[in-house]
Design a protein around this motif. Structure first.
Motif, mmCIF file in Angstrom:
data_model
loop_
_atom_site.group_PDB
_atom_site.id
_atom_site.type_symbol
_atom_site.label_atom_id
_atom_site.label_comp_id
_atom_site.label_asym_id
_atom_site.label_seq_id
_atom_site.Cartn_x
_atom_site.Cartn_y
_atom_site.Cartn_z
ATOM 1 N N HIS A 92 6.717 2.422 15.326
ATOM 2 C CA HIS A 92 7.353 1.657 14.255
ATOM 3 C C HIS A 92 6.472 1.631 13.006
ATOM 4 N N PRO A 93 7.088 1.558 11.831
ATOM 5 C CA PRO A 93 6.309 1.565 10.586
ATOM 6 C C PRO A 93 5.210 0.508 10.548
ATOM 7 N N HIS A 94 5.479 -0.689 11.059
ATOM 8 C CA HIS A 94 4.448 -1.726 11.020
ATOM 9 C C HIS A 94 3.272 -1.375 11.942
ATOM 10 N N GLN A 95 3.511 -0.583 12.991
ATOM 11 C CA GLN A 95 2.415 -0.146 13.857
ATOM 12 C C GLN A 95 1.551 0.881 13.133
ATOM 13 N N VAL A 96 2.195 1.806 12.440
ATOM 14 C CA VAL A 96 1.455 2.812 11.671
ATOM 15 C C VAL A 96 0.605 2.126 10.609
ATOM 16 N N GLN A 97 1.196 1.157 9.917
ATOM 17 C CA GLN A 97 0.455 0.427 8.887
ATOM 18 C C GLN A 97 -0.741 -0.308 9.494
ATOM 19 N N PHE A 98 -0.538 -0.963 10.635
ATOM 20 C CA PHE A 98 -1.631 -1.679 11.290
ATOM 21 C C PHE A 98 -2.749 -0.719 11.675
ATOM 22 N N MET A 99 -2.388 0.417 12.262
ATOM 23 C CA MET A 99 -3.395 1.389 12.687
ATOM 24 C C MET A 99 -4.162 1.949 11.489
ATOM 25 N N GLU A 100 -3.449 2.189 10.409
ATOM 26 C CA GLU A 100 -4.114 2.695 9.206
ATOM 27 C C GLU A 100 -5.097 1.669 8.656
ATOM 28 N N GLU A 101 -4.673 0.420 8.571
ATOM 29 C CA GLU A 101 -5.555 -0.640 8.079
ATOM 30 C C GLU A 101 -6.737 -0.838 9.026
ATOM 31 N N PHE A 102 -6.500 -0.708 10.320
ATOM 32 C CA PHE A 102 -7.556 -0.838 11.323
ATOM 33 C C PHE A 102 -8.617 0.239 11.105
ATOM 34 N N GLU A 103 -8.171 1.470 10.866
ATOM 35 C CA GLU A 103 -9.107 2.572 10.609
ATOM 36 C C GLU A 103 -9.890 2.330 9.314
ATOM 37 N N ARG A 104 -9.226 1.820 8.286
ATOM 38 C CA ARG A 104 -9.911 1.525 7.021
ATOM 39 C C ARG A 104 -11.027 0.493 7.209
ATOM 40 N N GLN A 105 -10.878 -0.358 8.216
ATOM 41 C CA GLN A 105 -11.890 -1.379 8.497
ATOM 42 C C GLN A 105 -12.995 -0.856 9.421
#
Length: 182
Positions: A92-105
């Protein structure tokens, strides 16, 4: 609002194997990874068998698992696929967004995909999955074929550990170091 029914049990075997692996990792002091429960509101309950037959998700979930491996933040989602083509609608799009933000951190995000037809489990780094996601978002294929994967790490049970993904995390970290020139 999304509904839940018996289809929600599709990944329960895979999740059980991962949960048992996580417990082994915790007992050995190697990692602390927890399953993130998805809050639901029951609508219909089978009182005789004492289980929920219909429910609504209260909120969007992030990923299936989150925790730390030797001080490194880790999050991942577990997926099963019966054929060699993985439909991106399973993410789901919100999962992709979460994973991307997680990687940025500074964390590591990935998918564990069990291809049931091939009886093969792989670790798919977020950066590889994101290539297919971006292709879909640009109007391309809404799935990817197993043979399209250029970066993945096979996972095979070893030494009593059913889903030994720590080795794949290390390979992922090593490949990131090579990509950055370290």
């Amino acid at each position: 609002m999304a509904t839940w029914n018996s289809r929600g049990l599709r990944g329960s075997l895979l999740e059980d194997l991962i949960n048992r692996t996580n417990e082994t990792y915790r007992e050995k002091g190697l990692a602390l990874i927890q399953k993130i429960p998805t809050p639901i509101t029951p609508i219909r309950i089978d009182k005789e068998h004492r289980h929920i037959t219909l429910a609504y998700f209260e909120q969007k979930s992030t990923v299936d698992y989150i925790g730390a491996v030797q001080g490194i933040p880790v999050c991942f989602d577990a997926k099963e696929c019966a054929v060699e083509t993985f439909a991106l609608q399973n993410i789901h799009p919100h999962q992709v967004q979460f994973m991307e933000e997680f990687e940025r951190q500074g964390g590591i995000s990935f998918l564990l995909i069990y291809y049931t037809g091939k009886n093969e489990m792989i670790y798919l780094p977020y950066r590889e999955m994101k290539k297919f996601w971006d292709r879909k978002e640009a109007g391309g294929r809404k799935s990817f074929r197993f043979e399209e994967l250029s970066c993945y790490f096979p996972i095979h049970p070893i030494g009593g550990i059913l889903v030994p993904y720590l080795d794949a995390i290390q390979k992922d970290l090593d490949s990131r170091d090579l990509d950055s020139g370290d």
